[in-house]
Scaffold this motif. Structure first.
Motif, short mmCIF file in Angstrom:
data_model
loop_
_atom_site.label_atom_id
_atom_site.label_comp_id
_atom_site.label_asym_id
_atom_site.label_seq_id
_atom_site.Cartn_x
_atom_site.Cartn_y
_atom_site.Cartn_z
N VAL A 35 0.84 -1.20 0.00
CA VAL A 35 0.00 0.00 0.00
C VAL A 35 0.87 1.24 0.00
O VAL A 35 0.63 2.19 -0.75
CB VAL A 35 -0.96 -0.01 1.21
N THR A 36 1.91 1.25 0.82
CA THR A 36 2.81 2.40 0.89
C THR A 36 3.51 2.62 -0.44
O THR A 36 3.65 3.75 -0.91
CB THR A 36 3.84 2.20 2.02
N THR A 37 3.94 1.53 -1.07
CA THR A 37 4.63 1.65 -2.36
C THR A 37 3.70 2.21 -3.43
O THR A 37 4.11 3.06 -4.21
CB THR A 37 5.16 0.27 -2.79
N SER A 38 2.45 1.78 -3.46
CA SER A 38 1.54 2.29 -4.49
C SER A 38 1.24 3.77 -4.26
O SER A 38 1.13 4.54 -5.20
CB SER A 38 0.24 1.48 -4.52
N LYS A 39 1.12 4.19 -3.00
CA LYS A 39 0.90 5.61 -2.71
C LYS A 39 2.13 6.43 -3.11
O LYS A 39 2.00 7.54 -3.61
CB LYS A 39 0.58 5.82 -1.22
N TYR A 40 3.31 5.88 -2.89
CA TYR A 40 4.53 6.58 -3.28
C TYR A 40 4.58 6.73 -4.80
O TYR A 40 4.97 7.79 -5.31
CB TYR A 40 5.77 5.83 -2.78
N ASP A 41 4.19 5.68 -5.53
CA ASP A 41 4.18 5.76 -6.99
C ASP A 41 3.21 6.83 -7.48
O ASP A 41 3.50 7.57 -8.41
CB ASP A 41 3.82 4.41 -7.61
N GLU A 42 2.04 6.94 -6.83
CA GLU A 42 1.08 7.98 -7.19
C GLU A 42 1.67 9.36 -6.92
O GLU A 42 1.53 10.27 -7.72
CB GLU A 42 -0.22 7.80 -6.39
#
Length: 136
Positions: A35-42
Motif C-alpha cells: 500500500v505504501t509503495t503504491s501511494k509513493y508511486d502515485e
C-alpha cells in the motif's frame, strides 16, 4: 545395566500457533509495504507532472514577456515549445494514474493537465498543492 533417571526433555521447536502468528505478522507487514509503495508511486507521478507543468508555465511566462500584446487565450503549444529547455519536438505530456498521456492546456495561466475530454485533471483534489498543478 544402568538406567538413567533423568527427567524427560521434550524436543525444542515451534508450535503451530507460533508459526501462524509469525506468518500473520509477515503478511500484515507485506500488505502495508504494498500500500505504501503504491501511494509513493502515485505521489511520484504527481510530482513529475507538477515539474513538467512548472516548466511549461515558465516557458509560457517567458513567451508572454517576449510577446506582450499576445493574449494568454491565443497561445498554442507550438509557441511554448520553442521556449522549453532543449526545445523538444512537441509540447511535453504528463502521465495520469492510469497510465494515460495527458495534454497540458497552455491557453490558461497557470497551465494544467487535461484529460481526453478537456477536463482539468488533478487527482490530488487540490489545485494548490503543486502535485498535478503549478499551484497559486
Amino acid at each position: 545395566m544402568r538406567i538413567s533417571h533423568e527427567p524427560f526433555q521434550p524436543q525444542r521447536g515451534f508450535t503451530l500457533l507460533e508459526m501462524t502468528i509469525v506468518i500473520g505478522v509477515l503478511l500484515a507487514l507485506m500488505s502495508i509495504g504494498f500500500v505504501t509503495t503504491s501511494k509513493y508511486d502515485e505521489w511520484k507521478l504527481g510530482r513529475q507532472a507538477g515539474e513538467t507543468i512548472r516548466a511549461v508555465w515558465s516557458a509560457q511566462r517567458t513567451y508572454l514577456s517576449d510577446h506582450p500584446t499576445t493574449l494568454v487565450e491565443n497561445i498554442t503549444g507550438e509557441n511554448i515549445r520553442l521556449y522549453l529547455t532543449g526545445q523538444p519536438a512537441a509540447l511535453p505530456t504528463v502521465t495520469s494514474l492510469t497510465g494515460a498521456a495527458l495534454q497540458i492546456s497552455v491557453s490558461v495561466t497557470p497551465p494544467y493537465a487535461v484529460d481526453g475530454g478537456g477536463a482539468r485533471y488533478d487527482p490530488s483534489g487540490s489545485f494548490t498543492d503543486q502535485l498535478w498543478d503549478v499551484g497559486q
